[in-house]
Design an enzyme around this catalytic site. Structure first.
Site, short mmCIF file in Angstrom:
data_model
loop_
_atom_site.label_atom_id
_atom_site.label_comp_id
_atom_site.label_asym_id
_atom_site.label_seq_id
_atom_site.Cartn_x
_atom_site.Cartn_y
_atom_site.Cartn_z
CB CYS A 229 -0.81 0.00 1.23
SG CYS A 229 -2.09 -1.26 1.43
CG HIS B 15 -1.07 3.45 4.60
ND1 HIS B 15 -1.06 2.10 4.00
CD2 HIS B 15 -0.42 3.34 5.58
CE1 HIS B 15 -0.54 1.31 4.87
NE2 HIS B 15 0.03 2.17 5.90
#
Length: 565
Positions: free
Chosen positions: A76, A132
């Protein structure tokens, strides 16, 4: 007479104003990126699976361009850094693992991001959903990295209903959902996919068309939620998939279904706003699905080898599509190799937005190639180069080199086989489902029909040999933890035939190219340290930037005494 002349002049002025507004609106296209989290290559039905259907996503793909060789980093944080910087993770320090909430690091502040570039060009920049890329320092959060507006979360995942992020191993939990900088406990109980869809639709509805729109819709779906309750779904969605025997796969199908509905609502909102005819929509998954292991969602990367956080095609090959009326050629399957690093230069070029030359991007502008359906050009890509975990994955043209692996080789096999007898009840009328989808209706295309859908679907479906007698011969055996492996992806996209023993010189050449890249790599920015100052208990139960809060900061600005925390 003078009154009539005055009315005529007023009418002409009004017409001029309308034309000026239309010119302003059409100067630069709107950019909408729908970034899906952890979805498998085989989990969109345009790649051939009938287990569950994604008619809205498929309609976007068939009406635009199916990106059949679209690559991404296998995790990610590196994947999102690649999208927003146009650079490989090795050039931004994000090549090693993902950001855990209590670790004090993030995407380095000296990196210039896509939203900054588009905002400087006059765009209204919006992020809905997942970030993130770091938040221990407030300067690392979206509003300080080029976004005018952020409605979402900082973590790698949150609970779908309570919007908390839990580090179960350390018994730490906190709310991670905010509107710009303000936490939102008041929306507790609303399913995250719906919440983000509602906000995206609101942004589109209220958008001032005097400015072009940049919207990154970064979904939580179909990543798992918290480890103590990973597969959270709405009961109404789950009921549609009772024919799927595996309960986890059934829940995953429900999550994908809700996501597909979201795509339909988002594209419909663009149509209703009247700006769809001047918009570029890019949709893809940030990495392959984690079929098994940590944060596994039972997603399928069939028929490819491996999964998320591995060097194989199942980890780095991503389902993707792009649509825009600006594309000269549409309704085709592209075999042009593309990568997440390419979208910054590609979208900027399509929008006529200048990218500062000093940024030294790794990505290339693929807009002419995609728009004109030119013959695919060969690419060299570094998929993974992690010197700490000790593995690399590199591709030059159709040749792929893998040296080492992740998790002691646990994900080195072919994962994600599905039960082909479990077929969606509407699979027999698949093409009609696509043609009746909200996305197809919004796009208003008359070119797409049943025959074209079926042909494009066949072209986008991958098959690999299932007879293991050949590739299990000793000469083809691949053990990347012992020796590098070498594949020809054109003939063997499923990475079954290791050719390293047959072409040792080629392996040596590719190894040398990886060594050159290794010398160019930036030191990893990761700080693998659990900082106790990050604990949400210090901030009223909310995940919050904590740099400097030993003495000052957000908590004191809210009138809370640190001595009482």
């Amino acid at each position: 007479m003078s009154m009539l002349l005055l009315m005529l002049l007023q009418l002409m002025g009004a017409v001029r104003d309308v034309h000026a507004h239309q010119r302003r609106q059409s100067e630069k296209p709107n950019i909408v990126i729908i970034l899906i989290d952890d979805m498998g290559f085989n989990d969109v039905s345009f790649h051939g699976s009938d287990q569950f259907l994604t008619p809205n996503i498929d309609a976007l793909a068939y009406n635009g361009i199916i990106l059949n060789k679209h690559y991404v980093p296998s995790l990610c944080t590196p994947s999102r850094a690649s999208l927003l910087t146009g650079k490989y993770p090795i050039h931004t320090g994000t090549q090693h693992f993902v950001i855990i909430n209590d670790e004090p690091w993030g995407l380095p502040l000296d990196e210039h991001l896509m939203p900054e570039i588009f905002r400087d060009a006059g765009y209204s920049t919006n992020l809905v959903g997942k970030w993130h890329l770091g938040f221990y320092d407030r300067e690392m959060t979206p509003l300080y990295r080029g976004f005018d507006h952020h409605y979402g979360y900082y973590s790698g995942y949150i609970g779908y209903f309570d919007h908390t992020m839990k580090i179960v191993q350390r018994n730490i939990s906190g709310l991670d959902l905010r509107n710009d900088l303000d936490p939102m406990p008041e929306v507790n109980g609303i399913y995250a996919t719906d919440l983000f869809t509602q906000e995206a639709v609101r942004i589109i509805d209220e958008h001032d068309t005097d400015r072009p729109l940049f919207l990154l819709m970064s979904h939580l779906a179909v990543h798992t939620g918290n480890e103590d309750n990973p597969m959270e779904v709405l009961e109404e969605d789950l009921e549609k998939f009772q024919y799927i025997s595996d309960p986890k796969r059934r829940a995953y199908a429900a999550m994908v279904s809700r996501l597909d509905q979201s795509v339909g609502q988002t594209v419909t909102a663009l149509k209703d706003k009247g700006i769809l005819n001047n918009t570029i929509i890019l949709l893809y998954s940030d990495n392959g699905a984690p079929t098994v292991g940590i944060h596994s969602n039972s997603g399928s990367n069939y028929p490819f080898r491996g999964q998320k956080e591995s060097p194989w095609e199942g980890g780095v090959r991503s389902a993707g599509a792009i649509w825009s009326p600006m594309l000269r050629r549409k309704n085709y399957v592209s075999n042009q190799v593309a990568h997440a690093i390419d979208w910054l230069p590609t979208l900027a070029a399509a929008a006529g937005v200048a990218v500062p030359k000093h940024l030294q991007l790794d990505g290339v502008n693929l807009w002419p190639s995609l728009s004109e359906a030119l013959d695919p050009q060969p690419r060299s890509l570094i998929h993974v180069l992690d010197t700490i975990f000790g593995y690399s994955s590199y591709m030059r043209g159709n040749l792929k080199y893998v040296n080492g692996s992740s998790f002691a080789g646990q994900y080195d096999t072919w994962l994600g086989d599905i039960d082909f007898n479990e077929i969606h009840p509407l699979a027999k009328t698949y093409a009609q489902e696509v043609l009746s989808s909200p996305v197809h209706k919004a796009l208003g295309s008359t070119q797409l029909g049943v025959d074209l859908i079926n042909r494009l679907r066949r072209e986008a479906t991958h098959t690999c040999p299932t007879n293991s007698e050949d590739y299990e011969q000793e000469i083809y055996k691949c053990e990347p933890l012992r020796a590098p492996c070498f594949f020809n992806l054109e003939k063997d996209p499923c990475e079954r035939y290791n050719l390293a023993n047959l072409y040792p010189l080629q392996v040596q050449f590719l190894s040398q190219e990886v060594k050159v890249l290794k010398r160019q790599a930036r030191t990893s920015a990761r700080v693998p340290y659990s900082d106790p100052l990050s604990n949400p208990e210090r901030f009223g139960g909310v995940w919050q930037w904590w740099k400097g809060t030993e003495n000052y900061g957000y908590v004191e600005s809210k009138g809370i005494s640190l001595g009482n925390l």
